[in-house]
Design an enzyme around this catalytic site. Structure first.
Site, PDB file in Angstrom:
ATOM      1  N   HIS A   1     -15.714  48.390 -12.439  1.00 48.81           N
ATOM      2  CA  HIS A   1     -16.609  47.211 -12.397  1.00 48.81           C
ATOM      3  C   HIS A   1     -17.691  47.588 -11.508  1.00 48.81           C
ATOM      4  O   HIS A   1     -17.737  47.488 -10.363  1.00 48.81           O
ATOM      5  CB  HIS A   1     -15.784  46.211 -11.986  1.00 48.81           C
ATOM      6  CG  HIS A   1     -16.471  44.771 -12.148  1.00 48.81           C
ATOM      7  ND1 HIS A   1     -15.807  43.727 -11.284  1.00 48.81           N
ATOM      8  CD2 HIS A   1     -17.216  44.430 -12.897  1.00 48.81           C
ATOM      9  CE1 HIS A   1     -16.872  42.788 -11.452  1.00 48.81           C
ATOM     10  NE2 HIS A   1     -17.683  43.155 -12.449  1.00 48.81           N
TER      11      HIS A   1
ATOM     12  N   ASN B   1     -14.655  38.817  -8.472  1.00 42.59           N
ATOM     13  CA  ASN B   1     -14.728  37.455  -9.162  1.00 42.59           C
ATOM     14  C   ASN B   1     -13.554  36.877  -9.120  1.00 42.59           C
ATOM     15  O   ASN B   1     -13.616  35.657  -9.226  1.00 42.59           O
ATOM     16  CB  ASN B   1     -14.929  38.225 -10.753  1.00 42.59           C
ATOM     17  CG  ASN B   1     -16.359  38.711 -10.741  1.00 42.59           C
ATOM     18  OD1 ASN B   1     -17.195  38.555 -10.157  1.00 42.59           O
ATOM     19  ND2 ASN B   1     -16.385  39.426 -11.967  1.00 42.59           N
TER      20      ASN B   1
HETATM   21  N1  LIG Z   1     -24.480  40.797 -16.038  1.00 39.94           N
HETATM   22  C1  LIG Z   1     -23.710  40.984 -15.046  1.00 39.94           C
HETATM   23  O1  LIG Z   1     -23.926  40.609 -13.929  1.00 39.94           O
HETATM   24  C2  LIG Z   1     -22.468  41.911 -14.872  1.00 39.94           C
HETATM   25  C3  LIG Z   1     -21.798  42.302 -13.941  1.00 39.94           C
HETATM   26  C4  LIG Z   1     -20.603  42.827 -13.932  1.00 39.94           C
HETATM   27  C5  LIG Z   1     -20.066  43.359 -15.163  1.00 39.94           C
HETATM   28  N2  LIG Z   1     -20.742  42.998 -16.382  1.00 39.94           N
HETATM   29  C6  LIG Z   1     -20.043  43.306 -17.477  1.00 39.94           C
HETATM   30  O2  LIG Z   1     -20.662  44.309 -18.230  1.00 39.94           O
HETATM   31  C7  LIG Z   1     -20.704  44.199 -19.546  1.00 39.94           C
HETATM   32  C8  LIG Z   1     -21.960  44.148 -20.308  1.00 39.94           C
HETATM   33  O3  LIG Z   1     -22.774  42.944 -19.826  1.00 39.94           O
HETATM   34  P1  LIG Z   1     -24.377  43.086 -19.738  1.00 39.94           P
HETATM   35  O4  LIG Z   1     -24.590  42.080 -18.841  1.00 39.94           O
HETATM   36  O5  LIG Z   1     -24.838  44.411 -19.505  1.00 39.94           O
HETATM   37  O6  LIG Z   1     -24.460  42.700 -21.124  1.00 39.94           O
HETATM   38  P2  LIG Z   1     -26.006  42.449 -22.080  1.00 39.94           P
HETATM   39  O7  LIG Z   1     -25.745  41.772 -23.216  1.00 39.94           O
HETATM   40  O8  LIG Z   1     -27.014  42.488 -21.288  1.00 39.94           O
HETATM   41  O9  LIG Z   1     -25.883  43.980 -22.575  1.00 39.94           O
HETATM   42  C9  LIG Z   1     -24.900  44.219 -23.841  1.00 39.94           C
HETATM   43  C10 LIG Z   1     -25.547  45.530 -24.517  1.00 39.94           C
HETATM   44  O10 LIG Z   1     -24.500  45.819 -25.381  1.00 39.94           O
HETATM   45  C11 LIG Z   1     -25.083  46.297 -26.677  1.00 39.94           C
HETATM   46  N3  LIG Z   1     -23.988  46.240 -27.798  1.00 39.94           N
HETATM   47  C12 LIG Z   1     -23.146  45.465 -28.153  1.00 39.94           C
HETATM   48  N4  LIG Z   1     -22.126  45.836 -29.026  1.00 39.94           N
HETATM   49  C13 LIG Z   1     -22.341  47.107 -29.044  1.00 39.94           C
HETATM   50  C14 LIG Z   1     -21.754  48.177 -29.437  1.00 39.94           C
HETATM   51  N5  LIG Z   1     -20.612  48.166 -30.489  1.00 39.94           N
HETATM   52  N6  LIG Z   1     -22.263  49.528 -29.550  1.00 39.94           N
HETATM   53  C15 LIG Z   1     -23.076  49.776 -28.715  1.00 39.94           C
HETATM   54  N7  LIG Z   1     -23.866  48.961 -27.982  1.00 39.94           N
HETATM   55  C16 LIG Z   1     -23.413  47.423 -28.207  1.00 39.94           C
HETATM   56  C17 LIG Z   1     -25.746  45.094 -26.930  1.00 39.94           C
HETATM   57  O11 LIG Z   1     -26.856  45.286 -27.966  1.00 39.94           O
HETATM   58  C18 LIG Z   1     -26.531  44.951 -25.738  1.00 39.94           C
HETATM   59  O12 LIG Z   1     -27.795  45.867 -25.410  1.00 39.94           O
HETATM   60  C19 LIG Z   1     -19.757  42.834 -19.960  1.00 39.94           C
HETATM   61  O13 LIG Z   1     -18.549  43.293 -19.991  1.00 39.94           O
HETATM   62  C20 LIG Z   1     -20.015  42.251 -18.669  1.00 39.94           C
HETATM   63  O14 LIG Z   1     -18.913  41.220 -18.524  1.00 39.94           O
HETATM   64  C21 LIG Z   1     -21.911  42.198 -16.334  1.00 39.94           C
END
Ligand SMILES: NC(=O)c1ccc[n+]([C@@H]2O[C@H](COP(=O)([O-])OP(=O)(O)OC[C@H]3O[C@@H](n4cnc5c(N)ncnc54)[C@H](O)[C@@H]3O)[C@@H](O)[C@H]2O)c1
Length: 390
Positions: free
Chosen positions: A144, A195
């Protein structure tokens, strides 16, 4: 698989987190295959990496050679199979939707050798739920990262119910290779450390807003007035209210019904006002970061209540064997807090904390604010901090 054998990694999803993880891996000298489902999202991820490298270069944090190496080692591709079959380690960073992650991991199992380590960047889900349909669950681990990935040193390394000790160690070592500071989460428990500990105070502040006791800006003004870099509601806007809402729904199912998203949050999500990414959430972001008027701070919320609530949840993590006092405090400091949840309350009487938690729990009808069991054991003990393991 030992860390020394890892030269090529794949990052699935080039969004907010994926592009940051890819950049961090490049800065750790790894060869990175970055993939996404659309050319537009993939190219946006690549552009974000390039922008960030230029920023680091002009800030004197990295050299021209490092930028050149990073660019040479980055391989963006829409071909999922190509990306993952070349990798010894895969980082998944697709949306926080269980079915999407489960399907993706099944596909990863089909396409990769069973030595390849598969890491999920989930921010709340049980690792064992994500790996549920695999034959070789021992190679799935939680990693994470925090947003922005290149800036925040912390990575929580989560041991799923079936994760092998070797995979856990290699994932830990890889974070070190990527110049991060990993912290072990020894038990598969939803939302891990940061979290999980922050969850109840978010629910509490949501209840304060729903009851009309104070408005989001008045609460954030109080938090900022006390020296924190960002208020609760501004941070939620920054993360995305849709993301906060879905995480709360998930916790409601796996942790406690009190995690039901609060009414104001549901309303924002209904209106598709998700925060920074849509230009409007609790704040208007159309002209950049909102300005918060500190003179508007509420006197209806006590700032130490937030520390008491965080501390209480941190004690529950000790009770459940998820982590220890040292690592929990360290994790919070690594995300920018001056003090961890145990350090923050060390000058308070335990009686005062317990009584206040009882009061807040009754006043807002939230069982999750009730004092942890361990706290009643040490209620009359002056050495209570020593007793709980500090
Ligand atoms: N944003 C934050 O602050 C944060 C912090 C820690 C963890 N996370 C976790 O990280 C993960 C991603 O979050 P994010 O904020 O980067 O999301 P995001 O929506 O910015 O990016 C996700 C990306 O994944 C792509 N995608 C979707 N399905 C796919 C697939 N099957 N194969 C390849 N690409 C695919 C989408 O097109 C998108 O570009 C989540 O699990 C989220 O909970 C987010």
């Amino acid at each position: 698989m030992r860390v020394g054998n890892i030269k090529d990694v794949a990052v699935i999803g080039a969004g907010d987190m994926g592009h940051g993880i890819a950049e961090t891996a490049l800065l750790g000298g790894l060869n990175v295959y970055l993939t996404d489902t659309t050319e537009e999202n993939l190219q946006r991820g690549v552009a974000n990496i390039e922008k960030s490298l230029v920023r680091m270069l002009s800030g004197g944090k990295i050299s021209d050679e490092t930028v050149a190496m990073a660019k040479k080692n980055l391989h963006p591709t829409l071909d999922f199979e190509e990306a993952v079959t070349k990798a010894q380690f895969v980082f998944e960073a697709v949306p926080e939707v269980l079915e999407i992650k489960q399907k993706l991991f099944q596909k990863l199992e089909e396409l990769t050798s069973k030595e390849t380590i598969l890491a999920t960047n989930t921010s709340s889900m049980l690792i064992s739920q994500i790996s549920q349909f695999l034959h070789h669950k021992e190679r799935v681990v939680g990693l994470h990262f925090f947003n922005p990935v290149v800036v925040i040193p912390l990575v929580e390394v989560i041991k799923g119910k079936d994760t092998s000790s070797e995979v856990m160690q290699t994932a830990y070592d890889l974070c070190v290779k990527m110049h991060k500071t990993p912290v072990r989460v020894e038990k598969d428990s939803p939302s891990f450390i940061i979290n999980r500990v922050n969850g109840p105070s978010r629910i509490y502040l949501g209840a304060v807003v729903d009851k009309g006791v104070a408005q989001p800006e008045e609460i954030d003004a109080l938090i900022r007035y006390h020296g924190k870099p960002i208020g609760n509601f501004e941070l939620c806007d920054h993360i995305g209210l849709d993301v906060i809402h879905d995480a709360s729904e998930y916790r409601k199912g796996v942790l406690h019904p009190d995690y039901e998203p609060y009414e104001k949050l549901k309303e924002k999500v209904r209106l598709k006002e998700y925060g920074k990414k849509t230009g409007k959430g609790f704040y208007d972001w159309s002209n950049g970061r909102p300005t918060i008027d500190l003179s508007k701070r509420t006197d209806k919320v006590k700032i130490e209540d937030m520390d008491f609530i965080k501390f209480n949840e941190a004690v529950k993590l000790l009770e459940e064997g998820v982590s220890n006092v040292h690592d929990i405090d360290l994790a919070f400091r690594l995300t920018g807090d001056e003090k961890g949840p145990f350090e923050a309350v060390q000058n308070f009487e335990l009686k005062e904390i317990v009584q206040r938690l009882e009061f807040l729990s009754d006043r807002y009808g939230k069982e999750i604010l009730k004092p942890a069991k361990m706290l009643s054991e040490y209620y009359d003990d002056e050495q209570w901090l020593v007793g709980i393991g500090k």
